[in-house]
Design a protein around this motif. Structure first.
Motif, mmCIF file in Angstrom:
data_model
loop_
_atom_site.group_PDB
_atom_site.id
_atom_site.type_symbol
_atom_site.label_atom_id
_atom_site.label_comp_id
_atom_site.label_asym_id
_atom_site.label_seq_id
_atom_site.Cartn_x
_atom_site.Cartn_y
_atom_site.Cartn_z
ATOM 1 N N ALA A 88 0.611 -1.769 -0.143
ATOM 2 C CA ALA A 88 -0.136 -0.091 -0.066
ATOM 3 C C ALA A 88 0.546 1.075 0.548
ATOM 4 N N ARG A 89 -0.079 2.363 -0.069
ATOM 5 C CA ARG A 89 0.724 3.946 -0.151
ATOM 6 C C ARG A 89 2.091 3.394 1.690
ATOM 7 N N GLY A 90 2.801 4.204 1.305
ATOM 8 C CA GLY A 90 3.599 4.436 2.371
ATOM 9 C C GLY A 90 4.475 3.067 3.337
ATOM 10 N N VAL A 91 5.240 2.582 1.807
ATOM 11 C CA VAL A 91 5.996 1.612 1.293
ATOM 12 C C VAL A 91 7.427 1.805 3.001
ATOM 13 N N ARG A 92 7.917 0.625 3.191
ATOM 14 C CA ARG A 92 9.174 0.743 4.482
ATOM 15 C C ARG A 92 9.942 -0.395 3.312
ATOM 16 N N ALA A 93 11.398 0.361 3.349
ATOM 17 C CA ALA A 93 12.112 -0.149 2.731
ATOM 18 C C ALA A 93 13.593 0.135 2.746
ATOM 19 N N LEU A 94 14.096 -1.789 2.458
ATOM 20 C CA LEU A 94 15.416 -1.546 3.194
ATOM 21 C C LEU A 94 16.516 -1.108 1.295
ATOM 22 N N VAL A 95 17.516 -0.505 1.557
ATOM 23 C CA VAL A 95 17.837 0.453 0.121
ATOM 24 C C VAL A 95 19.029 -0.857 0.706
ATOM 25 N N VAL A 96 19.499 -1.582 -0.455
ATOM 26 C CA VAL A 96 20.726 -2.613 -0.318
ATOM 27 C C VAL A 96 21.532 -2.067 -1.355
ATOM 28 N N ARG A 97 22.271 -2.241 -1.506
ATOM 29 C CA ARG A 97 23.532 -1.883 -2.470
ATOM 30 C C ARG A 97 24.538 -3.315 -3.288
ATOM 31 N N ASP A 98 25.363 -3.388 -4.081
ATOM 32 C CA ASP A 98 25.935 -4.337 -5.004
ATOM 33 C C ASP A 98 27.044 -3.682 -5.731
ATOM 34 N N GLY A 99 27.737 -3.264 -5.178
ATOM 35 C CA GLY A 99 28.687 -2.221 -6.429
ATOM 36 C C GLY A 99 28.320 -0.611 -6.126
ATOM 37 N N GLY A 100 28.033 -0.439 -7.361
ATOM 38 C CA GLY A 100 27.009 1.037 -8.077
ATOM 39 C C GLY A 100 25.841 0.352 -8.052
ATOM 40 N N VAL A 101 25.388 -0.391 -8.011
ATOM 41 C CA VAL A 101 23.651 -1.093 -8.362
ATOM 42 C C VAL A 101 23.545 -0.989 -7.396
ATOM 43 N N GLN A 102 21.637 -0.009 -6.742
ATOM 44 C CA GLN A 102 20.991 0.038 -5.859
ATOM 45 C C GLN A 102 19.779 -0.421 -6.017
ATOM 46 N N ALA A 103 18.914 -0.493 -4.805
ATOM 47 C CA ALA A 103 17.349 -1.356 -5.069
ATOM 48 C C ALA A 103 16.701 -1.068 -3.859
ATOM 49 N N ALA A 104 15.253 -0.533 -3.403
ATOM 50 C CA ALA A 104 15.103 -1.018 -2.128
ATOM 51 C C ALA A 104 13.899 -1.773 -1.731
ATOM 52 N N LEU A 105 14.396 -2.455 -1.238
ATOM 53 C CA LEU A 105 13.587 -3.897 -1.352
ATOM 54 C C LEU A 105 12.652 -3.379 -0.259
ATOM 55 N N VAL A 106 11.242 -3.923 -0.274
ATOM 56 C CA VAL A 106 10.165 -3.720 0.681
ATOM 57 C C VAL A 106 10.116 -4.819 1.612
ATOM 58 N N VAL A 107 10.018 -3.676 3.285
ATOM 59 C CA VAL A 107 10.143 -4.998 3.926
ATOM 60 C C VAL A 107 8.921 -4.208 5.138
ATOM 61 N N ASP A 108 8.266 -6.045 6.310
ATOM 62 C CA ASP A 108 7.279 -5.273 6.357
ATOM 63 C C ASP A 108 7.628 -4.528 7.581
ATOM 64 N N THR A 109 9.096 -5.142 8.207
ATOM 65 C CA THR A 109 9.387 -4.578 9.350
ATOM 66 C C THR A 109 11.397 -4.726 9.551
ATOM 67 N N VAL A 110 11.480 -3.705 9.983
ATOM 68 C CA VAL A 110 13.204 -4.292 10.084
ATOM 69 C C VAL A 110 12.806 -4.889 12.047
ATOM 70 N N LEU A 111 13.937 -5.946 11.865
ATOM 71 C CA LEU A 111 14.173 -6.484 13.321
ATOM 72 C C LEU A 111 15.658 -5.871 14.040
ATOM 73 N N GLY A 112 16.499 -5.393 13.365
ATOM 74 C CA GLY A 112 17.555 -4.699 14.064
ATOM 75 C C GLY A 112 19.157 -4.749 13.447
ATOM 76 N N LEU A 113 19.545 -4.370 13.536
ATOM 77 C CA LEU A 113 21.572 -5.409 13.861
ATOM 78 C C LEU A 113 21.528 -6.727 14.520
ATOM 79 N N GLU A 114 22.059 -7.492 14.231
ATOM 80 C CA GLU A 114 22.564 -8.648 14.839
ATOM 81 C C GLU A 114 23.656 -9.187 14.502
ATOM 82 N N PRO A 115 24.830 -9.581 15.182
ATOM 83 C CA PRO A 115 25.960 -10.365 15.269
ATOM 84 C C PRO A 115 25.999 -11.601 14.490
ATOM 85 N N PHE A 116 26.431 -12.166 14.109
ATOM 86 C CA PHE A 116 26.027 -13.322 14.180
ATOM 87 C C PHE A 116 27.752 -14.177 13.473
#
Length: 173
Positions: A88-116
């Motif tokens: 719907a309107r008001g889209v939350r997205a995660l902007v990702v990049r590979d080299g010089g190419v970027q795109a915003a991927l639709v996500v429902d929610t971001v859970l955080g940054l976690e170590p692994f």
């Protein structure tokens, strides 16, 4: 000044285990949780105004202005084998990049940054029965007792690229 015998010979406390060197951005999409390596994640954005692109592929939600860059907004649910309700309107997205190419991927929610620590191969013997978008995965990681698919951003962008009408590319000065 009094000293406890042996205090001078006491060894310093053992350092705790080294923290994991890798971190993941965790997000939810269509009730499933996924991760991407933070080296590929740029930022999380809420796009309020999206411009539709005529005759665009189904996964291209549209484009939006992100600080002067025309950013394609992609819904990768179909690539991941998930149900495809149109955002719907008001889209939350995660902007990702590979080299010089970027795109915003639709996500429902971001859970955080976690170590692994470790990445279990996507098609390893211990994960043979696990369900996930294997062609688009770098492997599996553990988080809070759950095994998550670690998505491979270069593979995702490559899967979208053949018919991608608008790709945000960085321009070198």
């Amino acid at each position: 000044m009094t000293q406890t015998p042996g205090a001078m010979n006491a060894s310093p406390p053992a350092p705790s285990a080294a923290p994991p060197e890798r971190r993941a951005c965790l997000f939810a999409l269509a009730g499933s949780r996924f991760a991407v390596d933070v080296r590929s994640a740029r930022e999380v954005v809420l796009f309020e105004e999206i411009t539709a692109v005529p005759l665009a592929p189904r996964y291209l939600v549209g484009v939006a202005d992100l600080r002067g860059t025309v950013m394609p907004i992609m819904d990768i649910r179909a690539l991941l084998g998930l149900p495809e309700p149109r955002p719907a309107r008001g889209v939350r997205a995660l902007v990702v990049r590979d080299g010089g190419v970027q795109a915003a991927l639709v996500v429902d929610t971001v859970l955080g940054l976690e170590p692994f620590d470790d990445v279990v191969p996507a098609d390893g013997p211990t994960t043979a029965r696990m369900r996930g978008p294997r062609p688009l995965m770098a492997g599996w990681i553990q988080w809070a007792g759950e095994t998550l698919a670690l998505l491979d951003v270069p593979k995702i962008l490559a899967a979208l690229r053949p018919s991608m009408p608008a790709v945000a590319e960085e321009v070198s000065p």
